[in-house]
Write a protein that holds these residues in place. Structure first.
Motif, short mmCIF file in Angstrom:
data_model
loop_
_atom_site.label_atom_id
_atom_site.label_comp_id
_atom_site.label_asym_id
_atom_site.label_seq_id
_atom_site.Cartn_x
_atom_site.Cartn_y
_atom_site.Cartn_z
N GLY A 53 49.62 40.66 23.93
CA GLY A 53 50.23 39.60 23.13
C GLY A 53 49.96 38.25 23.76
O GLY A 53 49.60 38.15 24.94
N LYS A 54 50.13 37.19 22.98
CA LYS A 54 49.82 35.85 23.45
C LYS A 54 50.94 35.31 24.34
O LYS A 54 52.13 35.48 24.05
CB LYS A 54 49.64 34.90 22.27
CG LYS A 54 48.58 35.34 21.26
CD LYS A 54 47.19 35.35 21.84
CE LYS A 54 46.15 35.66 20.76
NZ LYS A 54 44.79 35.78 21.32
N ALA B 65 50.07 40.22 29.04
CA ALA B 65 50.27 38.81 28.68
C ALA B 65 48.93 38.10 28.71
O ALA B 65 48.48 37.61 29.75
CB ALA B 65 51.26 38.17 29.64
N GLU B 66 48.30 38.03 27.55
CA GLU B 66 46.96 37.47 27.44
C GLU B 66 46.96 35.97 27.74
O GLU B 66 47.88 35.25 27.36
CB GLU B 66 46.41 37.72 26.04
CG GLU B 66 44.94 37.38 25.89
CD GLU B 66 44.42 37.64 24.49
OE1 GLU B 66 43.23 37.95 24.35
OE2 GLU B 66 45.21 37.50 23.54
N HIS B 67 45.95 35.52 28.49
CA HIS B 67 45.78 34.12 28.85
C HIS B 67 47.00 33.58 29.62
O HIS B 67 47.32 32.38 29.53
CB HIS B 67 45.54 33.24 27.61
CG HIS B 67 44.24 33.54 26.92
ND1 HIS B 67 43.03 33.14 27.42
CD2 HIS B 67 43.98 34.19 25.76
CE1 HIS B 67 42.07 33.53 26.60
NE2 HIS B 67 42.62 34.18 25.59
N VAL C 18 52.13 42.65 32.55
CA VAL C 18 50.82 42.48 33.19
C VAL C 18 50.33 41.05 32.98
O VAL C 18 50.16 40.60 31.83
CB VAL C 18 49.80 43.49 32.65
CG1 VAL C 18 48.47 43.35 33.40
CG2 VAL C 18 50.34 44.91 32.77
N LEU C 19 50.13 40.33 34.07
CA LEU C 19 49.67 38.95 34.02
C LEU C 19 48.16 38.94 33.94
O LEU C 19 47.47 39.37 34.86
CB LEU C 19 50.16 38.19 35.26
CG LEU C 19 51.65 38.36 35.60
CD1 LEU C 19 51.99 37.57 36.86
CD2 LEU C 19 52.53 37.94 34.42
N CYS C 20 47.62 38.42 32.83
CA CYS C 20 46.17 38.49 32.57
C CYS C 20 45.50 37.13 32.77
O CYS C 20 45.92 36.14 32.17
CB CYS C 20 45.91 38.97 31.14
SG CYS C 20 46.60 40.59 30.78
N ASP C 21 44.47 37.12 33.61
CA ASP C 21 43.62 35.93 33.72
C ASP C 21 42.43 36.17 32.79
O ASP C 21 41.33 36.47 33.24
CB ASP C 21 43.18 35.73 35.17
CG ASP C 21 42.39 34.44 35.35
OD1 ASP C 21 42.63 33.48 34.59
OD2 ASP C 21 41.52 34.39 36.26
N THR C 22 42.67 36.02 31.52
CA THR C 22 41.73 36.46 30.49
C THR C 22 40.40 35.72 30.56
O THR C 22 39.34 36.31 30.33
CB THR C 22 42.36 36.29 29.10
OG1 THR C 22 43.67 36.87 29.11
CG2 THR C 22 41.52 36.94 28.03
N ASN C 23 40.42 34.44 30.86
CA ASN C 23 39.17 33.67 30.95
C ASN C 23 38.53 33.73 32.32
O ASN C 23 37.42 33.25 32.51
CB ASN C 23 39.42 32.20 30.58
CG ASN C 23 39.63 32.02 29.09
OD1 ASN C 23 39.39 32.93 28.30
ND2 ASN C 23 40.08 30.84 28.69
N GLY D 237 52.21 43.54 36.84
CA GLY D 237 50.84 43.96 37.08
C GLY D 237 49.91 42.76 37.05
O GLY D 237 50.29 41.67 36.60
N ILE D 238 48.68 42.96 37.50
CA ILE D 238 47.68 41.89 37.51
C ILE D 238 46.39 42.40 36.87
O ILE D 238 45.95 43.52 37.12
CB ILE D 238 47.41 41.37 38.94
CG1 ILE D 238 46.39 40.22 38.94
CG2 ILE D 238 46.97 42.51 39.86
CD1 ILE D 238 46.91 38.95 38.33
N HIS D 239 45.82 41.56 35.98
CA HIS D 239 44.60 41.92 35.26
C HIS D 239 43.68 40.70 35.34
O HIS D 239 43.94 39.68 34.70
CB HIS D 239 44.94 42.25 33.80
CG HIS D 239 43.76 42.60 32.95
ND1 HIS D 239 43.58 43.85 32.40
CD2 HIS D 239 42.70 41.87 32.53
CE1 HIS D 239 42.48 43.87 31.68
NE2 HIS D 239 41.91 42.67 31.74
N THR D 240 42.62 40.80 36.14
CA THR D 240 41.75 39.63 36.37
C THR D 240 40.33 39.89 35.89
O THR D 240 39.85 41.02 35.88
CB THR D 240 41.72 39.26 37.86
OG1 THR D 240 41.21 40.36 38.62
CG2 THR D 240 43.10 38.90 38.36
#
Length: 538
Positions: free
Chosen positions: A103-104, A143-145, A173-178, A204-207
């Motif tokens: 989700g945004k 959590a996208e972006h 989950v914290l996402c560093d999408t870019n 969580g972390i998503h890089t």
């Protein structure tokens, strides 16, 4: 001291499939799933059910795993309830115990990409997570972006997290999408999130790896308190890839403070399978493994300089940060024009050639290597050709057969469909046990496609070698690389050929010539001769 649990979430089958040129079949996804479960990750994200036929078929046949199988989807759409959203229903219908919804969390994406109000987005997150929990499933919120969103509007980014947290998501989950956030920023922002009231054991972390910092950013998040890491095998992923689990896993198990602080699902047996699993994935993708990959790459423990190799023989820890066997890899001391006798004797020993320090052939072999590399050869990457060179200098290379001549022709013509096609034909004449044998082969495969002159040569050479034929029948050419080592009118072509046999052995040979076909044939000859030597042909 009791170690804290750190969870590993693999998204190779979903996010890894976003890699350009990667498209897994259902059978391939099942094979990768088995390998991941053997490795010992905690979560396997199988894909997005309903998004494509392959992912839907995978969940229909997904095996039972020790890892938590997870279906991926997105939060419900605005203007409808979670119970009546067909996209969300398809994800839940996969039947997995865990569901991860993206989700945004960046206000810009909410208003521009989704075209809804900020409050509507928060309600979408809350209602979707609550619906999953009502179904007695474990809920994860990607959590996208998030990091870009936090830097632009921290209050709203945190509000998106809290909407999921208050609806009882197990993981935020914290996402560093870019992929543009740097490690020090990740560490500080994760600390801020924890200070806002969301505990680290729910984060969580998503890089992504767009600044080559995905692994470093993941570790920074763990240092700051996050307790789940998302990543992919071999760092697969969109654009520059995701955090590489084949780097993160051994770092967490073997490096401090992580080794003594955290317990992860991968044990030492799983760790020893890491190199094999990494290369299995490349085999499925039909890609050449990256030699420089940390821990699992073929060059990760290669020692080319003579000074280094001398020290390695005395104590491997002088130039190795871990024992390569811990990750299922091995030490390589390749030959090159930078080599000294320490490299040479170590490499000879690996080939089963025990040579004393004062053997007169050592100097000859070193001189030959350096002279031939000056001509364009590379024994650093063609160990099998080096072994043959050394055996010849030591008087231990039998002459199995003699090549009397060969010829390659290439014809361009129209086929029955009036299309212009190419066809190569090779003729090879060899002398085996005093008898000349002529073999002819075309380059056309069983599908009617031209495979080129080198393929025709390889097939002709391997067609009839008399009493040696049974030894080479299980050989196949698996990779072919060409490099021009000099420019202009003095251009020299170097060809490296990788071969494989039925025993799972893979070896590389080299040929050099101004003519690409000559260079290729030289490398092919070395490949056959090495096979005959290693299989003990008389």
């Amino acid at each position: 001291m009791t170690r804290e649990k750190l969870y590993l979430y693999d998204t190779t089958l979903r996010d890894g499939q976003q890699t350009q040129g990667v498209q897994f079949s259902t059978d391939e996804k099942l094979r990768i799933t088995a390998a991941l479960d053997e490795l010992g990750v905690d979560y396997i994200e199988g894909g997005w059910p309903g998004a494509n036929p392959t992912d839907s078929a995978f969940f229909d046949t997904a095996p039972k795993t020790k890892a938590q199988m997870t279906a991926f989807g997105m939060t419900k759409r605005a203007g409808r309830s979670a119970e009546n959203d067909d996209v969300l229903a398809a994800v839940l219908n996969a039947g997995t115990e865990a569901v991860c919804l993206v989700g945004k969390s960046h206000d810009f994406h909410v208003t521009k990409a989704l075209g809804i109000t900020l409050d509507e987005n928060l309600e979408n997150i809350r209602a979707s997570i609550a619906h999953i929990r009502a179904q007695k499933r474990e809920a994860l919120f990607d959590a996208e972006h998030f990091f870009d969103g936090y830097k632009a509007n921290p209050d709203y980014a945190l509000a998106a997290l809290k909407a999921a947290y208050e609806a009882d998501a197990r993981w935020i989950v914290l996402c560093d999408t870019n992929g543009g956030t740097l490690p020090h920023e990740v560490g500080q922002i994760v600390q801020d999130v924890i200070a806002s009231g969301i505990p680290g054991d729910r984060l969580g972390i998503h890089t992504h790896n767009d600044t080559e910092n995905a692994v470093a950013c993941s570790l920074a998040a763990v240092d700051a308190g996050a307790r789940q890491i998302q990543g992919t095998l071999n760092g697969l992923g969109e654009r520059c890839g995701n955090a590489n689990l084949t780097t993160l896993i051994p770092t967490l198990l073997l490096k401090e403070p992580y080794a003594s602080t955290f317990e992860v699902g991968v044990n030492r047996d799983g760790l020893e399978s890491l190199t094999r699993i990494s290369r299995m994935l490349d085999e499925i993708l039909n890609r050449v493994p990256m030699k420089q990959a940390p821990y699992v790459g073929a060059s990760a423990f290669a020692h080319k300089a003579g000074l280094h190799a001398s020290a390695i023989l005395k104590d491997p820890s002088t130039y190795e940060h871990i024992d390569p066997s811990l990750v299922g890899n091995r030490r390589i001391v390749p030959m090159s024009n930078q080599a000294g006798q320490s490299n040479l004797r170590k490499r000879l020993a690996e080939a089963g050639l025990e040579v004393s320090k004062d053997h007169p052939a050592l100097g000859l072999i070193l001189d030959q290597v350096k002279e031939r590399e000056a001509l364009g050869y590379s024994y650093d990457t063609a160990q099998a050709s080096f072994e043959l060179l050394a055996r010849e200098a030591l008087g231990q290379l039998p002459e199995f057969f003699e090549v009397k001549r060969y010829r390659v022709t290439i014809e361009r013509r129209k086929n029955k469909y009036n299309q212009m096609v190419s066809l190569s034909e090779a003729v090879v004449v060899v002398k085996v046990d005093g008898v000349k044998k002529l073999s002819v082969s075309e380059s056309m495969d069983e599908n009617g496609s031209d495979r080129g002159p080198v393929n025709a040569l390889a097939r002709a050479l391997a067609k009839d070698l008399g009493r040696y034929q049974s030894v080479i029948d299980d050989m196949r050419l698996v990779d072919f690389k060409v490099r021009i080592t000099q420019g202009g009118t003095e251009a020299v072509t170097r060809v490296i050929i990788d071969s494989e046999d039925g025993q799972g052995r893979r070896w590389a040979t080299v040929g050099v010539s101004a003519n690409i076909v000559d260079a290729s044939f030289e490398a092919l000859l070395d490949a056959v001769r090495w096979k005959l030597v290693r299989d003990g042909a008389a």
